[in-house]
Design a protein around this motif. Sequence first.
Motif, PDB file in Angstrom:
ATOM      1  N   LEU A 116      16.479   0.699 -16.409  1.00 37.73           N
ATOM      2  CA  LEU A 116      17.579   1.388 -15.749  1.00 37.73           C
ATOM      3  C   LEU A 116      18.575   1.920 -16.783  1.00 37.73           C
ATOM      4  N   PRO A 117      19.512   2.771 -16.346  1.00 39.76           N
ATOM      5  CA  PRO A 117      20.517   3.301 -17.284  1.00 39.76           C
ATOM      6  C   PRO A 117      21.249   2.184 -18.018  1.00 39.76           C
ATOM      7  N   LYS A 118      21.501   2.384 -19.303  1.00 36.97           N
ATOM      8  CA  LYS A 118      22.191   1.392 -20.123  1.00 36.97           C
ATOM      9  C   LYS A 118      23.660   1.315 -19.738  1.00 36.97           C
ATOM     10  N   GLU A 155      26.867   4.998 -11.709  1.00 37.53           N
ATOM     11  CA  GLU A 155      25.469   4.587 -11.873  1.00 37.53           C
ATOM     12  C   GLU A 155      24.905   5.071 -13.209  1.00 37.53           C
ATOM     13  N   SER A 156      25.283   6.270 -13.613  1.00 32.71           N
ATOM     14  CA  SER A 156      24.782   6.801 -14.884  1.00 32.71           C
ATOM     15  C   SER A 156      25.314   6.010 -16.076  1.00 32.71           C
ATOM     16  N   LYS A 157      26.409   5.268 -15.873  1.00 35.20           N
ATOM     17  CA  LYS A 157      26.987   4.441 -16.933  1.00 35.20           C
ATOM     18  C   LYS A 157      26.563   2.974 -16.821  1.00 35.20           C
ATOM     19  N   GLY A 158      25.569   2.716 -15.985  1.00 34.97           N
ATOM     20  CA  GLY A 158      24.999   1.376 -15.913  1.00 34.97           C
ATOM     21  C   GLY A 158      25.595   0.461 -14.872  1.00 34.97           C
ATOM     22  N   LEU A 307      20.595   6.459  -7.872  1.00 33.09           N
ATOM     23  CA  LEU A 307      19.742   5.458  -8.507  1.00 33.09           C
ATOM     24  C   LEU A 307      18.778   4.801  -7.517  1.00 33.09           C
ATOM     25  N   GLU A 361      21.998  16.315 -17.265  1.00 35.70           N
ATOM     26  CA  GLU A 361      21.715  14.923 -16.937  1.00 35.70           C
ATOM     27  C   GLU A 361      20.583  14.397 -17.814  1.00 35.70           C
ATOM     28  N   ASN A 362      20.687  13.144 -18.171  1.00 38.56           N
ATOM     29  CA  ASN A 362      19.648  12.502 -18.959  1.00 38.56           C
ATOM     30  C   ASN A 362      18.367  12.411 -18.134  1.00 38.56           C
ATOM     31  N   SER A 364      15.621  10.947 -18.765  1.00 34.59           N
ATOM     32  CA  SER A 364      14.986   9.630 -18.787  1.00 34.59           C
ATOM     33  C   SER A 364      15.883   8.623 -18.069  1.00 34.59           C
ATOM     34  N   TYR A 365      16.282   9.001 -16.861  1.00 31.71           N
ATOM     35  CA  TYR A 365      17.208   8.184 -16.073  1.00 31.71           C
ATOM     36  C   TYR A 365      16.592   6.828 -15.762  1.00 31.71           C
TER      37      TYR A 365
END
Length: 383
Positions: A116-118, A155-158, A307, A361-362, A364-365
Amino acid sequence: MMDLEAFNPGRLKFARERRGYTIKRLSGELGLTSKTLSDFENGKRSPVKESFFTDVSLLLKFPVDFFFLDDAPLLAQGNVSFRSLARMSASTRKAALCSGRIALEFMEWVESKLELPKVALPDLRDEDPESAALIVRVEWALGELAIKNLIHLLESKGVRIFSLNELTLDMDAYSFWYNDHPFIFLNSKKSVERSRFDAAHELGHLILHKHGEPCGKQVEKDANRFASAFLMPEGSVLSHVYRHVSLSNIIELKSCWLVSAAALVRRLFDLGCLTEWKYRSLVVELSRSGYMKKEPKPMKIRESSRLIPKIFHFLKKEGISKVDVARSLGIFVEELDDLFFYLTLLGIQGGNQIQPVQSGENKSYLKLLPSNNHQIKRKSELS
């Protein structure tokens, strides 16, 4: 045949508290004395009839297998930031904590299969709330722009975000750190604007109070100040404000930052744009108009998770359904649905519901990990 010796008393107490039952009420419905049920929960003795587990499964809505699993992850109340703690009953608080423990088991299961996102939350315990909000905006390259979808951003920030589908308005939200992963739970009964503020408030706790006491009036004030500054950056607000602000101005302006009218009024006061007399007058107007409970010109689209649908999309490609996940955790699928209640408005059944990757957006989410067939173990399998 059940292996009654594998009964886990901790799971019985967990199930009872998740459903908000007292020992007296549950023992009465099971036809037992309170002392007998208490002894079962404390491990002083074990049920000797299989019918007990059939009955308790029907009452508490957990599969029979649930009562023979190893202990769920611990989640101490002292490590959790609860909003509106004074209004909450003990049973509501315990039920919410049990929901959080199920979410922890779900995420442990998911993270055994997917990367999952870091986590990318700074530790700003030594900063004042307004400075911390500015630092986060700079680190996350947000500038002065309004945050269009706060759940997507977090969510993108973990941050792991779940629904609180409790039948009460006495609980706004709560958050905690667990094994260096941040979790936020949001009440699905709140308006979109207030839910966004709750999420930003809990982000404040996660960033400002990771190593400190998560409860108390001052930490709640700090989290409110952080949320206000994070959602409504000073430069952006000052560039929009009128010299003489009226309630109608407030109602029009609040859409610039997707916040409630009450939150914008407070922010203007904190920035010195309103005298104390004008601030109190606007609060009275908001109250008389019913806008402290029902938002004027509310946001029509509730923010949802990116996510969670992606997780189930990846699992589906591996031949794993939501029912399979619930079975692995020893729960019914409705318990999972409660965790995702308003976060997946389009459902999580098909891959065609996953939103496309947006510019920047990354990609490799999520990443699939090698299969290790992780599942929650029965106690007898761990001995």
